[in-house]
Scaffold this motif. Structure first.
Motif, PDB file in Angstrom:
ATOM      1  N   TYR A  38      -3.443   5.624   4.479  1.00  0.00           N
ATOM      2  CA  TYR A  38      -3.475   5.579   3.017  1.00  0.00           C
ATOM      3  C   TYR A  38      -3.566   7.002   2.463  1.00  0.00           C
ATOM      4  O   TYR A  38      -3.908   7.949   3.185  1.00  0.00           O
ATOM      5  CB  TYR A  38      -4.651   4.743   2.499  1.00  0.00           C
ATOM      6  CG  TYR A  38      -6.013   5.186   2.987  1.00  0.00           C
ATOM      7  CD1 TYR A  38      -6.669   6.273   2.407  1.00  0.00           C
ATOM      8  CD2 TYR A  38      -6.655   4.528   4.030  1.00  0.00           C
ATOM      9  CE1 TYR A  38      -7.915   6.693   2.858  1.00  0.00           C
ATOM     10  CE2 TYR A  38      -7.896   4.931   4.491  1.00  0.00           C
ATOM     11  CZ  TYR A  38      -8.522   6.007   3.892  1.00  0.00           C
ATOM     12  OH  TYR A  38      -9.759   6.414   4.345  1.00  0.00           O
ATOM     13  N   TYR A  46      -6.324  -2.685   1.672  1.00  0.00           N
ATOM     14  CA  TYR A  46      -7.214  -1.893   2.534  1.00  0.00           C
ATOM     15  C   TYR A  46      -8.041  -2.829   3.409  1.00  0.00           C
ATOM     16  O   TYR A  46      -9.268  -2.770   3.437  1.00  0.00           O
ATOM     17  CB  TYR A  46      -8.115  -1.003   1.683  1.00  0.00           C
ATOM     18  CG  TYR A  46      -7.348  -0.046   0.807  1.00  0.00           C
ATOM     19  CD1 TYR A  46      -6.875   1.160   1.299  1.00  0.00           C
ATOM     20  CD2 TYR A  46      -7.084  -0.366  -0.525  1.00  0.00           C
ATOM     21  CE1 TYR A  46      -6.163   2.037   0.498  1.00  0.00           C
ATOM     22  CE2 TYR A  46      -6.372   0.495  -1.337  1.00  0.00           C
ATOM     23  CZ  TYR A  46      -5.910   1.700  -0.819  1.00  0.00           C
ATOM     24  OH  TYR A  46      -5.193   2.560  -1.628  1.00  0.00           O
ATOM     25  N   ARG A  50      -7.306   6.486  -2.773  1.00  0.00           N
ATOM     26  CA  ARG A  50      -8.369   5.684  -2.195  1.00  0.00           C
ATOM     27  C   ARG A  50      -9.739   6.129  -2.715  1.00  0.00           C
ATOM     28  O   ARG A  50     -10.615   5.300  -3.001  1.00  0.00           O
ATOM     29  CB  ARG A  50      -8.322   5.784  -0.674  1.00  0.00           C
ATOM     30  CG  ARG A  50      -9.415   5.050   0.075  1.00  0.00           C
ATOM     31  CD  ARG A  50      -9.378   3.569  -0.159  1.00  0.00           C
ATOM     32  NE  ARG A  50     -10.320   2.853   0.694  1.00  0.00           N
ATOM     33  CZ  ARG A  50     -10.876   1.703   0.371  1.00  0.00           C
ATOM     34  NH1 ARG A  50     -10.572   1.122  -0.767  1.00  0.00           N
ATOM     35  NH2 ARG A  50     -11.714   1.118   1.186  1.00  0.00           N
ATOM     36  N   ARG A  58       0.840  -1.201   0.000  1.00  0.00           N
ATOM     37  CA  ARG A  58       0.000   0.000   0.000  1.00  0.00           C
ATOM     38  C   ARG A  58       0.876   1.253   0.000  1.00  0.00           C
ATOM     39  O   ARG A  58       0.567   2.238  -0.687  1.00  0.00           O
ATOM     40  CB  ARG A  58      -0.931  -0.015   1.215  1.00  0.00           C
ATOM     41  CG  ARG A  58      -2.031   1.048   1.167  1.00  0.00           C
ATOM     42  CD  ARG A  58      -2.987   0.914   2.340  1.00  0.00           C
ATOM     43  NE  ARG A  58      -2.348   1.153   3.633  1.00  0.00           N
ATOM     44  CZ  ARG A  58      -1.996   0.197   4.488  1.00  0.00           C
ATOM     45  NH1 ARG A  58      -2.222  -1.080   4.218  1.00  0.00           N
ATOM     46  NH2 ARG A  58      -1.398   0.504   5.635  1.00  0.00           N
TER      47      ARG A  58
END
Length: 227
Positions: free
Chosen positions: A204, A197, A209, A118
């Motif tokens: 994040y 996620y 996102r 991520r």
């Protein structure tokens, strides 16, 4: 005369966690280690990325501004850290100065791999969606990881496949020399998104996102329409 025998004190707490792995992902994709054995930096147009990096490492450094290579306009946020111990740690797990084309495997504990991924995605990845005109009502989206190092892209692909049994595909191109893109289409993207996620409280980058959430809502509506 220096103080003999005084050990350097680290300002970054070196302890693996979800946040720490995320920060390593940002550094591996969008960070820089200097050649002095002490300093490293993260540079971005997006202040939230810099804030996320500091939050993930529980640090609070002053953030400067700098210009890009082709401009005098200081539009990039620049966070520079001086920490000998952290620098040595980063070298030990696979990061190096001038890493962009030489980086390969990064030694990440398996349980934190998707937190690292991520961070890598937020640093130098992208997500995009579109309506494919070749088929009626065909909505497509892709999750993509980018690097100038083929070794690193091959490693990422292998680690993802080992964990979620998906293949992706690799393309190359780029205006400033060759870069490699590891791409996952819709079905495979959904698997990666779920893993990256896995908890709404993870750190994040909001703008990426938001793009994902919007695409997933469209996909959900499409499934309802044609179910």
């Amino acid at each position: 005369m220096g103080r003999v025998g005084v050990k350097p004190k680290g300002r970054v707490k070196i302890e693996w966690s979800a946040n720490f792995a995320y920060a390593i992902g940002l550094l591996a994709s969008d960070g820089c280690l200097y050649n002095d054995g002490r300093h490293m930096s993260v540079v971005s147009k997006d202040k939230e990325m810099i804030d996320n990096f500091q939050k993930a490492l529980s640090i609070n450094y002053n953030v400067g501004k700098k210009a890009g290579s082709a401009s005098t306009d200081k539009k990039y946020f620049n966070l520079q850290i001086g920490d000998v111990l952290f620098y040595k740690f980063l070298m030990g797990i696979g990061l190096t100065p001038a890493k962009s084309k030489t980086i390969g495997e990064i030694k990440i504990p398996s349980k934190y791999f998707f937190d690292f991924l991520r961070g890598s995605f937020d640093g130098d990845g992208t997500f995009y969606s579109y309506w494919d005109p070749r088929w009626k009502s065909s909505f497509m989206f892709y999750t993509e990881f980018i690097s100038a190092s083929r070794k690193h892209i091959d490693w990422l692909r292998g680690e993802i496949k080992k964990r979620v049994k998906i293949n992706g595909h690799i393309t190359s191109g780029g205006k400033d020399g060759v870069t490699y893109q590891l791409k996952y289409a819709k079905k495979e993207s959904l698997e990666i998104i779920k893993k990256m996620y896995y908890n709404p409280k993870v750190i994040y980058l909001s703008r990426k996102r938001v793009k994902i959430v919007k695409a997933l809502l469209i996909e959900k509506r499409q499934q309802k329409t044609y179910s």
